[in-house]
Design a protein around this motif. Structure first.
Motif, PDB file in Angstrom:
ATOM      1  N   GLN A  31     -48.807  15.316 -48.126  1.00  0.00           N
ATOM      2  CA  GLN A  31     -49.122  14.057 -48.813  1.00  0.00           C
ATOM      3  C   GLN A  31     -48.655  12.904 -47.927  1.00  0.00           C
ATOM      4  OE1 GLN A  31     -50.669  14.284 -52.091  1.00  0.00           O
ATOM      5  NE2 GLN A  31     -50.826  16.350 -51.231  1.00  0.00           N
ATOM      6  N   PRO A  32     -49.463  12.541 -46.909  1.00  0.00           N
ATOM      7  CA  PRO A  32     -48.955  11.659 -45.852  1.00  0.00           C
ATOM      8  C   PRO A  32     -49.187  10.172 -46.060  1.00  0.00           C
ATOM      9  CG  PRO A  32     -51.091  12.527 -45.225  1.00  0.00           C
ATOM     10  CD  PRO A  32     -50.809  13.055 -46.617  1.00  0.00           C
ATOM     11  N   ILE A  33     -49.929   9.786 -47.089  1.00  0.00           N
ATOM     12  CA  ILE A  33     -50.391   8.398 -47.158  1.00  0.00           C
ATOM     13  C   ILE A  33     -49.248   7.436 -47.476  1.00  0.00           C
ATOM     14  CG2 ILE A  33     -51.968   6.811 -48.325  1.00  0.00           C
ATOM     15  CD1 ILE A  33     -53.834   9.183 -48.778  1.00  0.00           C
ATOM     16  N   GLU A  34     -48.507   7.689 -48.543  1.00  0.00           N
ATOM     17  CA  GLU A  34     -47.396   6.826 -48.923  1.00  0.00           C
ATOM     18  C   GLU A  34     -46.158   7.681 -49.182  1.00  0.00           C
ATOM     19  OE1 GLU A  34     -47.321   3.671 -48.975  1.00  0.00           O
ATOM     20  OE2 GLU A  34     -49.419   3.033 -48.940  1.00  0.00           O
ATOM     21  N   ASP A  35     -44.999   7.150 -48.841  1.00  0.00           N
ATOM     22  CA  ASP A  35     -43.751   7.875 -49.072  1.00  0.00           C
ATOM     23  C   ASP A  35     -43.169   7.480 -50.422  1.00  0.00           C
ATOM     24  OD1 ASP A  35     -41.432   9.276 -49.001  1.00  0.00           O
ATOM     25  OD2 ASP A  35     -40.435   7.987 -47.550  1.00  0.00           O
ATOM     26  N   TYR A  36     -43.555   8.233 -51.459  1.00  0.00           N
ATOM     27  CA  TYR A  36     -42.991   8.018 -52.789  1.00  0.00           C
ATOM     28  C   TYR A  36     -41.993   9.110 -53.142  1.00  0.00           C
ATOM     29  CZ  TYR A  36     -46.579   4.471 -53.616  1.00  0.00           C
ATOM     30  OH  TYR A  36     -47.367   3.347 -53.546  1.00  0.00           O
ATOM     31  N   GLY A  37     -41.545   9.876 -52.133  1.00  0.00           N
ATOM     32  CA  GLY A  37     -40.571  10.919 -52.410  1.00  0.00           C
ATOM     33  C   GLY A  37     -41.163  12.304 -52.508  1.00  0.00           C
ATOM     34  N   ILE A  38     -42.461  12.449 -52.290  1.00  0.00           N
ATOM     35  CA  ILE A  38     -43.122  13.756 -52.259  1.00  0.00           C
ATOM     36  C   ILE A  38     -43.840  13.880 -50.921  1.00  0.00           C
ATOM     37  CG2 ILE A  38     -44.891  15.241 -53.292  1.00  0.00           C
ATOM     38  CD1 ILE A  38     -42.396  14.914 -55.002  1.00  0.00           C
ATOM     39  N   ASP A  39     -43.478  14.918 -50.157  1.00  0.00           N
ATOM     40  CA  ASP A  39     -44.070  15.096 -48.830  1.00  0.00           C
ATOM     41  C   ASP A  39     -45.252  16.058 -48.829  1.00  0.00           C
ATOM     42  OD1 ASP A  39     -42.218  13.441 -47.299  1.00  0.00           O
ATOM     43  OD2 ASP A  39     -40.711  14.947 -47.813  1.00  0.00           O
ATOM     44  N   ALA A  40     -45.292  16.981 -49.798  1.00  0.00           N
ATOM     45  CA  ALA A  40     -46.366  17.976 -49.785  1.00  0.00           C
ATOM     46  C   ALA A  40     -46.497  18.633 -51.154  1.00  0.00           C
ATOM     47  CB  ALA A  40     -46.089  19.036 -48.726  1.00  0.00           C
ATOM     48  N   HIS A  41     -47.671  19.214 -51.387  1.00  0.00           N
ATOM     49  CA  HIS A  41     -47.905  20.075 -52.536  1.00  0.00           C
ATOM     50  C   HIS A  41     -48.152  21.492 -52.023  1.00  0.00           C
ATOM     51  CE1 HIS A  41     -49.592  16.434 -54.994  1.00  0.00           C
ATOM     52  NE2 HIS A  41     -48.276  16.417 -54.899  1.00  0.00           N
ATOM     53  N   VAL A  42     -47.660  22.471 -52.747  1.00  0.00           N
ATOM     54  CA  VAL A  42     -47.911  23.869 -52.416  1.00  0.00           C
ATOM     55  C   VAL A  42     -48.617  24.517 -53.596  1.00  0.00           C
ATOM     56  CG1 VAL A  42     -46.838  26.130 -52.053  1.00  0.00           C
ATOM     57  CG2 VAL A  42     -46.020  24.146 -50.768  1.00  0.00           C
ATOM     58  N   GLU A  43     -49.760  25.159 -53.324  1.00  0.00           N
ATOM     59  CA  GLU A  43     -50.495  25.893 -54.362  1.00  0.00           C
ATOM     60  C   GLU A  43     -50.394  27.382 -54.065  1.00  0.00           C
ATOM     61  OE1 GLU A  43     -54.881  26.176 -56.544  1.00  0.00           O
ATOM     62  OE2 GLU A  43     -54.530  24.701 -54.957  1.00  0.00           O
ATOM     63  N   PHE A  44     -50.159  28.177 -55.094  1.00  0.00           N
ATOM     64  CA  PHE A  44     -49.970  29.616 -54.918  1.00  0.00           C
ATOM     65  C   PHE A  44     -51.299  30.360 -55.042  1.00  0.00           C
ATOM     66  CE2 PHE A  44     -45.912  27.931 -56.386  1.00  0.00           C
ATOM     67  CZ  PHE A  44     -45.086  28.385 -55.365  1.00  0.00           C
ATOM     68  N   ILE A  45     -51.389  31.432 -54.267  1.00  0.00           N
ATOM     69  CA  ILE A  45     -52.600  32.255 -54.213  1.00  0.00           C
ATOM     70  C   ILE A  45     -52.297  33.622 -54.821  1.00  0.00           C
ATOM     71  CG2 ILE A  45     -54.304  33.324 -52.696  1.00  0.00           C
ATOM     72  CD1 ILE A  45     -54.474  30.308 -52.751  1.00  0.00           C
ATOM     73  N   GLU A  46     -53.189  34.114 -55.649  1.00  0.00           N
ATOM     74  CA  GLU A  46     -53.080  35.460 -56.202  1.00  0.00           C
ATOM     75  C   GLU A  46     -54.425  36.155 -56.070  1.00  0.00           C
ATOM     76  OE1 GLU A  46     -51.608  35.298 -60.169  1.00  0.00           O
ATOM     77  OE2 GLU A  46     -49.658  34.436 -59.614  1.00  0.00           O
ATOM     78  N   LYS A  47     -54.413  37.332 -55.455  1.00  0.00           N
ATOM     79  CA  LYS A  47     -55.637  38.125 -55.232  1.00  0.00           C
ATOM     80  C   LYS A  47     -56.703  37.295 -54.533  1.00  0.00           C
ATOM     81  CE  LYS A  47     -54.749  41.018 -59.276  1.00  0.00           C
ATOM     82  NZ  LYS A  47     -55.236  41.490 -60.596  1.00  0.00           N
ATOM     83  N   GLU A  48     -56.223  36.538 -53.531  1.00  0.00           N
ATOM     84  CA  GLU A  48     -57.080  35.709 -52.685  1.00  0.00           C
ATOM     85  C   GLU A  48     -57.783  34.593 -53.448  1.00  0.00           C
ATOM     86  OE1 GLU A  48     -59.710  38.140 -50.403  1.00  0.00           O
ATOM     87  OE2 GLU A  48     -58.089  39.185 -49.368  1.00  0.00           O
ATOM     88  N   GLN A  49     -57.231  34.239 -54.607  1.00  0.00           N
ATOM     89  CA  GLN A  49     -57.793  33.163 -55.409  1.00  0.00           C
ATOM     90  C   GLN A  49     -56.743  32.070 -55.627  1.00  0.00           C
ATOM     91  OE1 GLN A  49     -61.028  32.897 -56.608  1.00  0.00           O
ATOM     92  NE2 GLN A  49     -61.465  34.760 -55.430  1.00  0.00           N
ATOM     93  N   ALA A  50     -57.170  30.814 -55.446  1.00  0.00           N
ATOM     94  CA  ALA A  50     -56.279  29.701 -55.762  1.00  0.00           C
ATOM     95  C   ALA A  50     -56.014  29.683 -57.259  1.00  0.00           C
ATOM     96  CB  ALA A  50     -56.894  28.380 -55.317  1.00  0.00           C
ATOM     97  N   THR A  51     -54.751  29.523 -57.652  1.00  0.00           N
ATOM     98  CA  THR A  51     -54.369  29.655 -59.064  1.00  0.00           C
ATOM     99  C   THR A  51     -54.318  28.328 -59.812  1.00  0.00           C
ATOM    100  OG1 THR A  51     -52.026  29.451 -58.507  1.00  0.00           O
ATOM    101  CG2 THR A  51     -52.973  31.683 -58.537  1.00  0.00           C
ATOM    102  N   GLY A  52     -54.290  27.222 -59.080  1.00  0.00           N
ATOM    103  CA  GLY A  52     -54.095  25.936 -59.736  1.00  0.00           C
ATOM    104  C   GLY A  52     -52.650  25.685 -60.127  1.00  0.00           C
TER     105      GLY A  52
END
Length: 409
Positions: A31-52
């Motif tokens: 999340q590079p646009i503005e520094d509001y204290g969050i640098d990245a999001h991580v999404e978990f994968i299960e059975k090769e599917q994005a879980t949300g």
């Protein structure tokens, strides 16, 4: 062109953390646009599917973040602005400390259980054995899973405010999920329509007057927590008035929705909650402070009753009686002011706290006739009547206090 060392260190931390999470099979989105204290999001994968299922990361890199330790823990300190932002974030937030020399990332969740308040601010303990690796993956996934209440809201109370000219209800509602403002507006519309046809009455007279009649006025108060409800710190209050009601009562000042519902938003609700939490005592601390005051109050009232009996039986004269009662007045006044400055009780002790305040106030009233002001205000006969009245009140309040004390144990 110079490249600041701090900027390169930060980039190394983000890139190193990204590599670790992607090796674990996760999707890493910086999340590079503005520094509001969050640098990245991580999404978990299960059975090769994005879980949300996502978590938010604040990433720190550099040796300075590893200097302060306590046993097997790294101590992380941040500013209050970031902490408030993280605690109100729609995603679970974790702090990641990346050590480039080891190609290792350490992590800790940010929540009420992990954050420790200090005199200067707050701190987070990050265990040295809590590394971002396959062993931590399942736990990190759990942080991303939200347990959602099957009910959108809970009706805390419904009050019949009707009179001879109008059927009126006031409802206090606890929101059970995360809501956007649009979601809350929809809840308000649904609740208002349901309340229009309720048939709750405080007594038979009102039921006979208004049975099978649609309500004329509805007020709704929405809260984010039971504590906020206790403090009357609503996120919004609403008012609906039937067009059939004439003359119409004074209308609430606020935003009009759906043509005839007025909503007044409390923009300070969350800030007030935050401030209240700062002064809220844990149960054991509250009970300890309360009993250190309640026990002396009981002892003093017992002594007061003995002195009154001695005076009435002629064992002590008027001068001795007045001297002793004036001494009790100064002792009780000191205890009374300490009782009013204890801090906020936890939710489960609120009824007990209120009853203790009542007990302290009645005890204070008992000795007020012997204060400097009381001696100037009341004569001997009036003081005697007041003492008798407040002694009766004291014993009634003491019974209520003992009852509330038993309830919380």
């Amino acid at each position: 062109m110079q490249s600041p060392l701090s900027s390169r260190t930060a980039r190394i931390g983000i890139a190193g953390t990204q590599l670790i999470f992607e090796d674990l099979g996760c999707i890493f989105r910086e999340q590079p646009i503005e520094d509001y204290g969050i640098d990245a999001h991580v999404e978990f994968i299960e059975k090769e599917q994005a879980t949300g299922k996502l978590i938010a990361l604040q990433i720190k890199s550099g040796d300075s973040w590893f200097k302060e330790k306590n046993g097997n823990n790294i101590i992380f300190r941040g500013n209050n602005e970031h902490l408030e932002y993280w605690q109100n974030h729609s995603l679970p937030v974790i702090v990641v400390l990346y050590k480039h020399s080891e190609r290792t990332a350490y992590w800790q969740a940010v929540n009420n259980n992990t954050v420790q308040r200090t005199k200067q601010g707050w701190k987070l303990l990050i265990p040295l054995d809590r590394k971002v690796n396959f062993q931590a993956l399942e736990q990190l996934k759990k942080w991303s899973q939200k347990i959602i209440s099957p009910r959108e809201y809970t009706e805390l109370s419904l009050q019949d405010k009707s009179h001879g000219q109008a059927k009126r209800y006031a409802a206090h509602i606890l929101l059970n999920r995360e809501f956007t403002k649009d979601d809350i507006i929809q809840v308000i519309k649904d609740l208002t329509n349901k309340l229009k046809n309720r048939e709750y009455y405080i007594n038979k007279q009102r039921e006979e007057r208004w049975r099978n009649t649609q309500a004329h006025v509805i007020w709704i108060y929405l809260y984010l927590s039971p504590e906020d409800c206790h403090r009357a710190n609503w996120i919004c209050m609403t008012q609906w008035i039937s067009k059939k009601l004439s003359p119409a009562p004074i209308q609430l000042d606020g935003e009009t929705i759906d043509g005839d519902i007025v909503v007044k938003w409390n923009e300070d609700c969350q800030e007030r909650s935050r401030i209240s939490r700062l002064y809220e005592l844990p149960k054991e601390k509250f009970l300890d402070l309360m009993m250190k005051l309640a026990d002396p109050i009981r002892e003093i009232v017992t002594q007061i009753e003995n002195v009154i009996n001695q005076y009435n039986s002629g064992e002590i004269d008027e001068a001795r009686y007045m001297s002793l009662m004036s001494s009790f007045e100064s002792q009780v006044t000191k205890l009374y002011f300490e009782a009013t400055d204890m801090g906020s009780a936890p939710l489960e002790c609120r009824d007990l706290s209120q009853q203790f305040q009542n007990l302290a106030a009645i005890t204070h009233n008992l000795v007020l006739p012997f204060s400097d002001h009381g001696l100037k205000t009341w004569d001997k006969a009036a003081r005697k009547n007041l003492v008798q009245m407040y002694l009766r009140d004291y014993h009634k309040e003491l019974q209520k206090f003992d009852f509330e004390f038993e309830k919380i144990n």
